[in-house]
Design a protein around this motif. Sequence first.
Motif, PDB file in Angstrom:
ATOM      1  N   ASP A 219       1.077  -1.437  -0.437  1.00  0.00           N
ATOM      2  CA  ASP A 219       0.395   0.138  -0.006  1.00  0.00           C
ATOM      3  C   ASP A 219       0.810   1.111  -0.528  1.00  0.00           C
ATOM      4  N   ALA A 220       1.931   1.778   1.250  1.00  0.00           N
ATOM      5  CA  ALA A 220       2.486   2.256   0.922  1.00  0.00           C
ATOM      6  C   ALA A 220       3.745   2.951  -0.749  1.00  0.00           C
ATOM      7  N   LEU A 221       4.479   1.482  -0.822  1.00  0.00           N
ATOM      8  CA  LEU A 221       4.949   1.501  -2.486  1.00  0.00           C
ATOM      9  C   LEU A 221       3.763   1.940  -3.226  1.00  0.00           C
ATOM     10  N   ALA A 222       2.296   1.793  -3.407  1.00  0.00           N
ATOM     11  CA  ALA A 222       1.240   1.618  -4.710  1.00  0.00           C
ATOM     12  C   ALA A 222       1.216   3.114  -3.976  1.00  0.00           C
ATOM     13  N   GLY A 223       1.340   4.052  -3.196  1.00  0.00           N
ATOM     14  CA  GLY A 223       0.942   5.124  -2.652  1.00  0.00           C
ATOM     15  C   GLY A 223       1.703   6.288  -3.487  1.00  0.00           C
ATOM     16  N   SER A 224       3.156   5.813  -3.132  1.00  0.00           N
ATOM     17  CA  SER A 224       4.448   6.712  -3.393  1.00  0.00           C
ATOM     18  C   SER A 224       4.457   6.650  -4.985  1.00  0.00           C
ATOM     19  N   LEU A 225       3.981   6.145  -5.957  1.00  0.00           N
ATOM     20  CA  LEU A 225       3.881   6.081  -7.410  1.00  0.00           C
ATOM     21  C   LEU A 225       3.008   6.607  -7.800  1.00  0.00           C
ATOM     22  N   ALA A 226       1.618   7.407  -6.996  1.00  0.00           N
ATOM     23  CA  ALA A 226       0.521   7.889  -7.687  1.00  0.00           C
ATOM     24  C   ALA A 226       0.864   8.986  -8.132  1.00  0.00           C
ATOM     25  N   GLU A 227       1.783   9.958  -8.591  1.00  0.00           N
ATOM     26  CA  GLU A 227       2.679  10.806  -9.528  1.00  0.00           C
ATOM     27  C   GLU A 227       3.589  10.150 -10.128  1.00  0.00           C
ATOM     28  N   GLY A 228       3.682  10.731 -10.850  1.00  0.00           N
ATOM     29  CA  GLY A 228       4.828  10.909 -12.107  1.00  0.00           C
ATOM     30  C   GLY A 228       5.737   9.036 -11.990  1.00  0.00           C
ATOM     31  N   ALA A 229       4.661   7.904 -12.419  1.00  0.00           N
ATOM     32  CA  ALA A 229       5.037   6.237 -12.399  1.00  0.00           C
ATOM     33  C   ALA A 229       6.053   5.451 -13.529  1.00  0.00           C
ATOM     34  N   THR A 230       5.314   6.453 -14.605  1.00  0.00           N
ATOM     35  CA  THR A 230       5.112   5.934 -16.329  1.00  0.00           C
ATOM     36  C   THR A 230       6.038   7.406 -16.771  1.00  0.00           C
ATOM     37  N   ARG A 231       7.868   6.803 -17.034  1.00  0.00           N
ATOM     38  CA  ARG A 231       8.245   7.016 -17.619  1.00  0.00           C
ATOM     39  C   ARG A 231       8.714   7.505 -19.253  1.00  0.00           C
ATOM     40  N   HIS A 232       7.727   6.937 -19.518  1.00  0.00           N
ATOM     41  CA  HIS A 232       7.773   6.245 -21.328  1.00  0.00           C
ATOM     42  C   HIS A 232       6.460   5.721 -21.050  1.00  0.00           C
ATOM     43  N   ARG A 233       5.877   6.095 -22.496  1.00  0.00           N
ATOM     44  CA  ARG A 233       4.541   5.068 -22.729  1.00  0.00           C
ATOM     45  C   ARG A 233       4.712   2.949 -23.324  1.00  0.00           C
ATOM     46  N   PRO A 234       3.552   2.378 -22.795  1.00  0.00           N
ATOM     47  CA  PRO A 234       3.579   1.231 -21.660  1.00  0.00           C
ATOM     48  C   PRO A 234       4.645   0.953 -23.640  1.00  0.00           C
ATOM     49  N   GLY A 235       5.457  -0.168 -23.939  1.00  0.00           N
ATOM     50  CA  GLY A 235       5.276  -0.411 -25.042  1.00  0.00           C
ATOM     51  C   GLY A 235       6.355  -0.252 -25.802  1.00  0.00           C
ATOM     52  N   ALA A 236       7.344   1.516 -25.340  1.00  0.00           N
ATOM     53  CA  ALA A 236       7.891   2.161 -26.592  1.00  0.00           C
ATOM     54  C   ALA A 236       8.735   1.591 -26.540  1.00  0.00           C
TER      55      ALA A 236
END
Length: 446
Positions: A126-143
Amino acid sequence: MLESTEHALLRRIAHEQAACRAPSIVAAVVRDGEIVWSGSRGRVGDRQPGTDTQYRLGSITKTLVATAVMRLRDEGLLDLNDPLEKHVPGTPFGAATVAQLLSHTSGLTAESPGLWWERTPGADWDALAGSLAEGATRHRPGARFHYSNVGYGVLGELVSRHRGKGWLSVLDEEVLGPLGMTRTTPHPVGDHAQGFAVHPFADVLLPEPSPDAGAMAPAGQLWSTATDLARWTAFLGGHGGGVLAPETIEQMRTMVTVDDTDVWTTGFGLGLMLVRYQGRRLAGHTGSMPGFLAVTLVDPVAQTGALALVNSTSGVGITQLCLDLITMTDELEPRLPAEWQPSAVDPALLALTGLWHWGPTPYHLRIQGDGLLLLAPADGAGRSSRFRATGQDTYVGLDGYYAGETLEVGRDSDGVATHLDLATFIFTRTPYDPAAPVPGGVEGWQ
């Protein structure tokens, strides 16, 4: 092995330990699923380490987690193209697919936010998922390829939710236990090496911590021994031990993305690192945690693999060491070709073999010793694939251009094979046979 071979292999790890100032190294060579050589240098405490001394595996842990995911796929509990949202809902990166998480193409950030997770006690999911709420994706999936430790923390949670228990318990029951890997544990038990950092300008050591990584543990928590890692090397080479079907292991070893895009030498399949070296294609993984380095690689064609475990944070070229052990073994003690022996073949299948034509281009259809069909151009240049039977007169492509495509045998009223229909391409016994259903029709040669 020959005494001269054993000495050459020992000298190679002795050079690495001395030149790179490693506190200790344990290494082994695996052939046909068994250890054929092992050696060690340096000291663990006041003794020389052995094949039962535990070291931290680091990211080799990911390959075991990937295996648990593939077991879920084989049981029909998920599809590799499923979005994460279907299995772990509520994350801001739920559009990434299971396959993208396995192959580091999900676009997820490389590391978890906050303190360096490898040296500090980890938080729960829960704490890990919460920390990833903002900016977790750095690139378009599959790119593109972007190595993500976070992605494997996510996959560990996926496994836990499907099985209703912790991912470590799942590995114990479904992977480690069946393979006899009894000395692979989340924390050191019994004889083990202390992890060290070696000072760059002096021969002194700094002990490294090894806390529990919490929700990030699926990215690199496990400890193991050379004996257990040899069993894992054999598994990656195709000795599934009932944990995965050989076809699934082969799928994990199939290239999905490359790390170096110009002329690839390193890439990733589904949870496995792939290395191209001197004409070989090897599969396995490296591992790195504070105080430890690890590697396992296997050539599934030659059935020769190697592994190395080191208790040093950095400075040892473990991948090249592993490649050298494999290469030296096969050069110093080359394999004899397997003896050819005749085998029983279904007469109906035998009748399909021989010359076929795609338009004017001649092809040969052969039965391989493993019961598969091989369709390949007569001159060797062009599209070729192996096929496995899926029903009466139907086959599925296993590799090459026709991987996943269906080959169907067409027959006349007497049951004689007249043509092959392969993904709309019609193969005939004579070039453009007018009696076969060639698209566009055949008016005859002039």
